[in-house]
Design a protein around this motif. Structure first.
Motif, PDB file in Angstrom:
ATOM      1  N   GLY A  77       0.772  -1.232   0.000  1.00  0.00           N
ATOM      2  CA  GLY A  77       0.000   0.000   0.000  1.00  0.00           C
ATOM      3  C   GLY A  77       0.804   1.283   0.000  1.00  0.00           C
ATOM      4  N   HIS A  78       2.125   1.220   0.299  1.00  0.00           N
ATOM      5  CA  HIS A  78       2.820   2.450   0.695  1.00  0.00           C
ATOM      6  C   HIS A  78       3.019   3.480  -0.417  1.00  0.00           C
ATOM      7  CE1 HIS A  78       7.285   1.509  -0.300  1.00  0.00           C
ATOM      8  NE2 HIS A  78       6.527   0.713  -1.026  1.00  0.00           N
ATOM      9  N   HIS A  79       2.810   3.096  -1.690  1.00  0.00           N
ATOM     10  CA  HIS A  79       2.898   4.095  -2.762  1.00  0.00           C
ATOM     11  C   HIS A  79       1.553   4.763  -3.045  1.00  0.00           C
ATOM     12  CE1 HIS A  79       6.951   2.997  -3.675  1.00  0.00           C
ATOM     13  NE2 HIS A  79       6.672   1.814  -4.157  1.00  0.00           N
TER      14      HIS A  79
ATOM     15  N   TRP B 129      10.803   0.754   5.580  1.00  0.00           N
ATOM     16  CA  TRP B 129      12.081   0.198   5.158  1.00  0.00           C
ATOM     17  C   TRP B 129      11.966  -0.622   3.881  1.00  0.00           C
ATOM     18  CZ3 TRP B 129      11.901  -2.027  10.621  1.00  0.00           C
ATOM     19  CH2 TRP B 129      11.348  -3.308  10.655  1.00  0.00           C
ATOM     20  N   ASP B 130      10.823  -0.536   3.213  1.00  0.00           N
ATOM     21  CA  ASP B 130      10.737  -1.057   1.848  1.00  0.00           C
ATOM     22  C   ASP B 130      11.815  -0.335   1.029  1.00  0.00           C
ATOM     23  OD1 ASP B 130       8.337  -2.313  -0.177  1.00  0.00           O
ATOM     24  OD2 ASP B 130       9.716  -0.854  -1.067  1.00  0.00           O
ATOM     25  N   VAL B 131      12.387  -1.017   0.052  1.00  0.00           N
ATOM     26  CA  VAL B 131      13.533  -0.426  -0.663  1.00  0.00           C
ATOM     27  C   VAL B 131      13.091   0.729  -1.564  1.00  0.00           C
ATOM     28  CG1 VAL B 131      13.528  -1.817  -2.791  1.00  0.00           C
ATOM     29  CG2 VAL B 131      15.722  -1.110  -1.752  1.00  0.00           C
ATOM     30  N   HIS B 132      11.781   0.847  -1.803  1.00  0.00           N
ATOM     31  CA  HIS B 132      11.241   1.937  -2.627  1.00  0.00           C
ATOM     32  C   HIS B 132      10.639   3.004  -1.713  1.00  0.00           C
ATOM     33  CE1 HIS B 132      11.064  -1.862  -5.040  1.00  0.00           C
ATOM     34  NE2 HIS B 132      11.809  -1.099  -5.817  1.00  0.00           N
ATOM     35  N   HIS B 133      10.715   4.254  -2.153  1.00  0.00           N
ATOM     36  CA  HIS B 133      10.348   5.377  -1.277  1.00  0.00           C
ATOM     37  C   HIS B 133       8.910   5.292  -0.771  1.00  0.00           C
ATOM     38  CE1 HIS B 133       9.167   9.833  -0.874  1.00  0.00           C
ATOM     39  NE2 HIS B 133       9.741   9.450   0.263  1.00  0.00           N
TER      40      HIS B 133
ATOM     41  N   PHE C  35      10.437  -6.189   2.090  1.00  0.00           N
ATOM     42  CA  PHE C  35      11.677  -6.975   2.150  1.00  0.00           C
ATOM     43  C   PHE C  35      12.473  -6.852   0.851  1.00  0.00           C
ATOM     44  CE2 PHE C  35      10.973  -8.314   6.245  1.00  0.00           C
ATOM     45  CZ  PHE C  35       9.715  -8.880   6.414  1.00  0.00           C
ATOM     46  N   ASP C  36      12.095  -5.916  -0.016  1.00  0.00           N
ATOM     47  CA  ASP C  36      12.821  -5.782  -1.280  1.00  0.00           C
ATOM     48  C   ASP C  36      14.197  -5.117  -1.168  1.00  0.00           C
ATOM     49  OD1 ASP C  36      10.109  -3.678  -2.552  1.00  0.00           O
ATOM     50  OD2 ASP C  36      11.341  -3.485  -0.732  1.00  0.00           O
ATOM     51  N   PRO C  37      14.664  -4.697   0.021  1.00  0.00           N
ATOM     52  CA  PRO C  37      16.117  -4.412   0.098  1.00  0.00           C
ATOM     53  C   PRO C  37      16.975  -5.685   0.094  1.00  0.00           C
ATOM     54  CG  PRO C  37      14.914  -3.219   1.828  1.00  0.00           C
ATOM     55  CD  PRO C  37      13.963  -4.218   1.235  1.00  0.00           C
TER      56      PRO C  37
ATOM     57  N   GLU D 240       4.794  -4.849   2.948  1.00  0.00           N
ATOM     58  CA  GLU D 240       4.762  -4.067   1.709  1.00  0.00           C
ATOM     59  C   GLU D 240       5.351  -4.923   0.586  1.00  0.00           C
ATOM     60  OE1 GLU D 240       3.252  -1.258   1.263  1.00  0.00           O
ATOM     61  OE2 GLU D 240       2.931  -0.485   3.296  1.00  0.00           O
ATOM     62  N   GLY D 241       6.484  -4.499  -0.014  1.00  0.00           N
ATOM     63  CA  GLY D 241       7.046  -5.211  -1.162  1.00  0.00           C
ATOM     64  C   GLY D 241       7.989  -6.329  -0.766  1.00  0.00           C
ATOM     65  N   GLY D 242       8.671  -6.857  -1.777  1.00  0.00           N
ATOM     66  CA  GLY D 242       9.577  -8.008  -1.579  1.00  0.00           C
ATOM     67  C   GLY D 242       9.248  -9.026  -2.650  1.00  0.00           C
ATOM     68  N   TYR D 243      10.196  -9.336  -3.559  1.00  0.00           N
ATOM     69  CA  TYR D 243       9.862 -10.074  -4.778  1.00  0.00           C
ATOM     70  C   TYR D 243      10.745 -11.283  -5.031  1.00  0.00           C
ATOM     71  CZ  TYR D 243       7.376  -5.787  -4.997  1.00  0.00           C
ATOM     72  OH  TYR D 243       6.571  -4.739  -4.638  1.00  0.00           O
ATOM     73  N   SER D 244      11.550 -11.677  -4.059  1.00  0.00           N
ATOM     74  CA  SER D 244      12.329 -12.900  -4.219  1.00  0.00           C
ATOM     75  C   SER D 244      11.604 -14.032  -3.506  1.00  0.00           C
ATOM     76  CB  SER D 244      13.734 -12.739  -3.604  1.00  0.00           C
ATOM     77  OG  SER D 244      14.352 -14.017  -3.494  1.00  0.00           O
TER      78      SER D 244
HETATM   79 ZN   LIG Z   1       9.170  -1.952  -2.744  1.00  0.00          ZN
END
Ligand SMILES: [Zn+2]
Ligand SMILES: O=C(CCC1CCCC1)NO
Length: 368
Positions: free
Chosen positions: A140-142, A178-182, A266-268, A308-312
């Motif tokens: 949701g964060h974007h 702390w999602d890797v995207h702003h 977790f996408d960092p 939030e994100g994370g794609y691996s």
């Molecule tokens: Zn992300």
């Protein structure tokens, strides 16, 4: 310590299609492939939480759909109507940027995610649990008031924060992303609101384009209550540990929130396809330890993490497990990939990384 946990199987039914990141198109060579945001990655994380036995140490919190009123605290009626309308179509629709497709019924799933963010927040604020992790989908964060973006439909963390302020008597909230995207959504939604501190640590100008710059610090009465830490590419555990020690922890200590919300992407992670950072489970443990300690000091431990994100699909489950283990204060499984991802270099703090973090650290002095 009681840690709440939330997952609903329908989060695994969020249909993001086979456009990988762009619609399949034989004429330009785009072959059909599960979208990078396919729910399997989050489903695998949930299954690891169960199979590892960590689930036995957690208190299950029931999901709940957000009401129209709760969605409207963040989103416009027109936007919600469009999502509802497109979600009723057999082929679904798109959150708003053309790369965030969703299938039929997406509104029901996304509203359950947003309402579940509220449910976990209520469980923590009421003391039913000390802290909690809501493994919701989609992210949701974007999302902005008038549009979805970057795979996000409803801004779960902003909706939870607005609810805590409006209904739960929470005065001061810190949102750490702390999602890797702003974390552009919360930054925009709370830009003028000093009762919500927003802190985003992300890869510099990765996504949204040219968003999350270090000089974006809030506006009007909210000036100084937004801190961006735009990390250079290639940051590993050492850089993230320094950012946690020099910025995130001190900012939360200075602001002294009554509740800490985390946009937990977790996408960092070092094996993620949508960014170029090198973070391992060690880095996520450090971040989690930082927010647990901050919440203990000023918020009675009240802390909610929202997926939030994370794609691996390989590594996100272990990053999630390590994070929830730290949240719950238990240990059930080591990260079996750590010798691989942790042994490839990049985990020492580099001078250019330290210099960027030190620039953001200077902003802590402006917090009251
Ligand atoms: Zn992300
Ligand atoms: O994980 C995400 C989605 C980022 C992608 C959206 C388009 C390219 C990068 N945001 O947190």
């Amino acid at each position: 310590m009681t840690t709440g946990y939330l997952w609903d199987e329908i989060f695994g039914w969020h249909d993001t299609g086979t456009g990988s990141l762009f619609p399949a198109d034989p004429d330009v060579g785009h072959q059909p492939l599960n979208h990078v945001a396919h729910p399997d990655t989050k489903r695998r994380m949930h299954e690891l939480v169960c199979v590892s036995g960590l689930i036995d140490h957690l208190t299950r919190i029931a999901p709940r759909p957000a009401t129209q009123e709760q969605l409207r605290r963040v989103h416009t009626a027109e936007y919600i109507e469009r999502i509802v309308r497109e979600s009723a179509q057999p082929k679904g629709g798109d959150a708003g940027d053309g790369i965030s497709p969703f299938g039929k019924g997406a509104h029901r799933i996304a509203a359950l995610g947003a309402g579940s963010a509220i449910a976990m927040t209520e469980a923590v604020v009421s003391g039913a649990v000390d802290n909690g992790y809501a493994l919701v989908n989609p992210a949701g964060h974007h999302a902005l008031p008038e549009t979805g973006l970057g795979f996000c439909i409803y801004n779960n963390v902003a909706i939870a924060a607005k609810h805590a302020r409006a209904e739960l008597g929470v005065e001061r909230i810190a949102i750490v992303d702390w999602d890797v995207h702003h974390g552009n959504g919360a930054q925009a939604i709370f830009a003028e609101d000093p009762s919500v501190l927003t802190v985003s640590i992300h890869q510099d100008r990765c996504f949204p384009p040219d968003s999350g710059l270090i000089d974006e610090r809030g506006t009007g009465p909210g000036e100084h209550y937004n801190i961006n830490i735009p990390m250079p590419v290639g940051c590993g555990d050492g850089a993230y540990q320094y950012a946690a020690e020099a910025v995130i922890g001190p900012a939360l200590h200075a602001y002294a929130p009554d509740l800490v919300l985390v946009a937990s992407g977790f996408d960092p992670n070092a094996m993620d396809p949508l960014a170029r950072q090198l973070v391992t489970t060690r880095g996520f443990v450090t971040l989690t330890r930082t927010v647990v300690e901050a919440a203990r000091r000023s918020a009675g431990g009240r802390l909610v993490l929202l997926q939030e994100g994370g794609y691996s699909p390989i590594y996100v489950p272990f990053c999630g497990l390590a994070t929830i283990q730290e949240l719950a204060g238990v240990h059930v499984l080591d990260d079996p990939l750590l010798p691989v991802v942790g042994g490839m270099g990049g985990h020492d703090l580099e001078p250019h990384q330290k210099a960027l973090v030190d620039r953001a650290a200077a902003f802590v002095a402006d917090l009251r």
